[in-house]
Design an enzyme around this catalytic site. Structure first.
Site, PDB file in Angstrom:
ATOM      1  N   ASP A  24      83.107  91.576  49.206  1.00  0.00           N
ATOM      2  CA  ASP A  24      81.894  91.845  48.375  1.00  0.00           C
ATOM      3  C   ASP A  24      81.764  93.397  48.108  1.00  0.00           C
ATOM      4  O   ASP A  24      82.304  94.443  48.792  1.00  0.00           O
ATOM      5  CB  ASP A  24      80.662  92.055  49.665  1.00  0.00           C
ATOM      6  CG  ASP A  24      80.787  90.708  50.669  1.00  0.00           C
ATOM      7  OD1 ASP A  24      81.413  89.622  50.170  1.00  0.00           O
ATOM      8  OD2 ASP A  24      79.978  90.296  51.476  1.00  0.00           O
ATOM      9  N   GLU A 204      74.053  85.158  53.129  1.00  0.00           N
ATOM     10  CA  GLU A 204      74.810  86.310  53.204  1.00  0.00           C
ATOM     11  C   GLU A 204      74.098  87.286  51.890  1.00  0.00           C
ATOM     12  O   GLU A 204      73.551  86.656  50.784  1.00  0.00           O
ATOM     13  CB  GLU A 204      76.163  86.075  52.751  1.00  0.00           C
ATOM     14  CG  GLU A 204      76.766  85.247  54.045  1.00  0.00           C
ATOM     15  CD  GLU A 204      78.399  85.051  54.159  1.00  0.00           C
ATOM     16  OE1 GLU A 204      78.843  85.397  55.043  1.00  0.00           O
ATOM     17  OE2 GLU A 204      78.878  84.852  52.978  1.00  0.00           O
TER      18      GLU A 204
HETATM   19  C1  FRU Z   1      80.057  87.733  52.466  1.00  0.00           C
HETATM   20  C2  FRU Z   1      80.371  88.330  53.798  1.00  0.00           C
HETATM   21  C3  FRU Z   1      79.217  88.998  54.482  1.00  0.00           C
HETATM   22  C4  FRU Z   1      79.961  89.954  55.242  1.00  0.00           C
HETATM   23  C5  FRU Z   1      81.223  90.434  54.781  1.00  0.00           C
HETATM   24  C6  FRU Z   1      82.377  90.617  55.524  1.00  0.00           C
HETATM   25  O1  FRU Z   1      81.137  87.720  51.818  1.00  0.00           O
HETATM   26  O2  FRU Z   1      80.770  87.313  54.790  1.00  0.00           O
HETATM   27  O3  FRU Z   1      78.175  88.419  55.076  1.00  0.00           O
HETATM   28  O4  FRU Z   1      78.995  91.308  55.551  1.00  0.00           O
HETATM   29  O5  FRU Z   1      81.602  89.404  53.874  1.00  0.00           O
HETATM   30  O6  FRU Z   1      83.648  90.872  54.913  1.00  0.00           O
END
Ligand code: FRU
Length: 508
Positions: A24, A204
């Site tokens: 992300d 998310e």
């Molecule tokens: C989304 C996610 C988020 C989390 C991060 C962990 O892709 O699962 O919810 O903060 O990636 O790397």
């Protein structure tokens, strides 16, 4: 050990980490003092798969097209922990008290992120006194702890009307977007919960921002939400909701779930803080279904291009227009090394337009507006087809395909390259399609459509009808191959008239 694949499948202008794993986008912000765009991201420098300890990596750009990597920005306390997704705000008025007059008002950088440990996920903050290069964690972290292991991804912004910071954050597996308020980024009050759309397995990476409606002085609040797994396309996807926000509650205008992108590689979208001019954001260009196994080395994943966001009323069918996100790719300072231009060109079966570019950068774009005429012949599925070929010749040429099929009024895309073993991964879906209404009608009810596409080594972003719909997909050609030549043709005579066409070979 494994071979470096950069030469043939590392994008030139899509942000990638030099080495290691990325997911992300985090902490996106614009520094008004230095005119630099900063992007942080979920980063594992030790491997090309997701794993802890997980950090915030960091890159920056002068123009959102050319990226430069910085040192790792924030890391966890222990090796079995991660600095998970979050955001950055500029605390101009020093509400947090972390800054003094020596720090420029436009560089009072505060990061708000999830500290993830085997026992809890809490919201923590850290500040930077050097414009976002290094961070100091607040000594009284966490700032929000609700005793949950599924509580994450804070996106924070300043809400001027009510004089407070707003955080949208998730009770991920309870399907709640929680809206908190704060005066100082340290003490937070829960204002409300919001649930909507596709649930998937979990929520998310939420976001909330005011977006202007084109050709008006109005705007709407848009709530962004990622779900994974559980996308109708499989795996990870981003949806959005349109409504109003009063500083306490988000009220959706309708009960409609809108998707941001019709492809499979557009996730965890986030907007930039502190660029007041436009709404600009980008997404992680991958999908959790296969992100950890794509055939790139020594890095995995890229971001999408940065895109500018507006809203407009767009025909959903002949009778009804609905408010829709309009996405415009941001491209700056690219060299055009070659181009092919056509206007009022009627496609025929035996006469395709094919580029003959001398160099081979792997970075190409094409822009066409075409009319769908009556045509002749009796093909049951008349198509305008755009083939993107690798630079290899003859039998070893590899191609991805897209086009428009008149029989279903849909655009389609096919990224299958059978020779590459990875492409048979059951989750690496090959074929996509999307229905869009004509951009407009030419006299006598002749439908007119537009496609803009940009191909960058192993990713293609398609923008239909000026960005009223997009489709973002990665693809993988075999060793040494990358996109070089574009061929535009049709399986029928005289049905597709290219009002305009511009194909360019670009270099950064
Ligand atoms: C989304 C996610 C988020 C989390 C991060 C962990 O892709 O699962 O919810 O903060 O990636 O790397």
């Amino acid at each position: 050990t494994e071979q470096d694949t950069s030469a043939y499948n590392r994008p030139l202008i899509h942000l990638t980490p030099n080495v290691g794993w990325m997911n992300d986008p985090n902490g996106l912000f614009y520094d008004k003092k230095t005119s630099l765009w900063h992007a942080y991201y979920q980063y594992n420098p030790n491997d090309t798969i997701w794993g802890e300890p997980l950090y915030w990596g960091h890159s920056s750009s002068k123009d959102l097209t050319h990226w430069e990597e910085h040192q790792v920005a924030i890391g966890p306390q222990n090796d079995d922990e991660g600095i998970f997704s979050g955001s950055i705000v500029i605390d101009h008025n020093n509400t947090s008290g972390f800054f003094d007059e020596s720090i420029d008002k436009d560089q009072r950088v505060v990061a708000i992120y999830t500290n993830s440990t085997p026992k809890t996920q809490t919201q923590d903050i850290a500040y930077s006194l050097d414009g976002g290069e290094t961070f100091t964690k607040y000594d009284k972290n966490p700032v929000i702890d609700v005793n949950s292991t599924q509580f994450r991804d804070p996106k924070v912004f300043w809400h001027g009307d009510t004089d407070q910071w707003i955080m949208v954050v998730l009770k991920s597996q309870e399907y709640k977007i929680q809206i908190f308020g704060s005066r100082d980024l340290k003490t937070w009050d829960l204002h409300s919960n919001f649930t909507s759309g596709y649930l998937g397995n979990q929520y998310e990476c939420p976001g909330l921002i005011k977006i202007p409606i084109e050709n008006t002085n109005e705007f709407k609040w848009v709530m962004f939400l990622a779900i994974n797994p559980g996308s109708p396309n499989g795996g990870s996807t981003n949806q959005y909701f349109i409504g109003d926000f009063d500083g306490f509650e988000f009220k959706q205008d309708d009960s409609v779930t809108r998707f941001m992108d019709a492809g499979k590689d557009f996730y965890a979208f986030q907007t930039f803080s502190d660029n007041e001019k436009d709404v600009v954001g980008l997404a992680w260009a991958s999908n959790w279904q296969y992100a950890n196994v794509v055939p790139t080395n020594p890095w995995r994943s890229s971001m999408s291009l940065a895109r500018k966001y507006t809203l407009d009323y767009v025909h959903q069918n002949a009778e009804t227009k609905i408010l829709t996100l309009i996405q415009t790719p941001i491209l700056n300072n690219l060299n055009v090394t070659d181009k092919v231009e056509k206007s009022n060109h009627l496609l025929t079966k035996n006469n395709t337009i094919i580029t003959d570019f001398g160099s081979s950068t792997g970075l190409l774009d094409f822009n066409t507006t075409f009319k769908v005429l009556q045509g002749s012949g009796s093909n049951s599925s008349p198509k305008l087809e755009i083939l993107i070929h690798s630079q290899a010749s003859n039998s070893s040429t590899e191609s991805i395909k897209l086009g428009f099929d008149t029989s279903v009024s849909a655009f389609y895309f096919n990224r299958d390259i059978p020779k590459v073993e990875f492409n048979s991964n059951p989750y690496f879906t090959n074929k996509f399609s999307t229905y869009v209404e004509p951009a407009h009608y030419f006299e006598n009810d002749i439908p007119v459509y537009k496609i803009y596409g940009i191909v960058d080594k192993n990713i293609i972003e398609l923008y239909f009808n000026d960005g009223t719909q997009t489709m973002t997909n990665t693809f993988f050609m075999s060793e040494g191959n990358y996109p070089h030549q574009i061929e535009i043709g049709s399986n029928v005579d005289g049905q597709f008239e290219l009002q305009s066409l511009l194909v360019r070979e670009l270099n950064k």
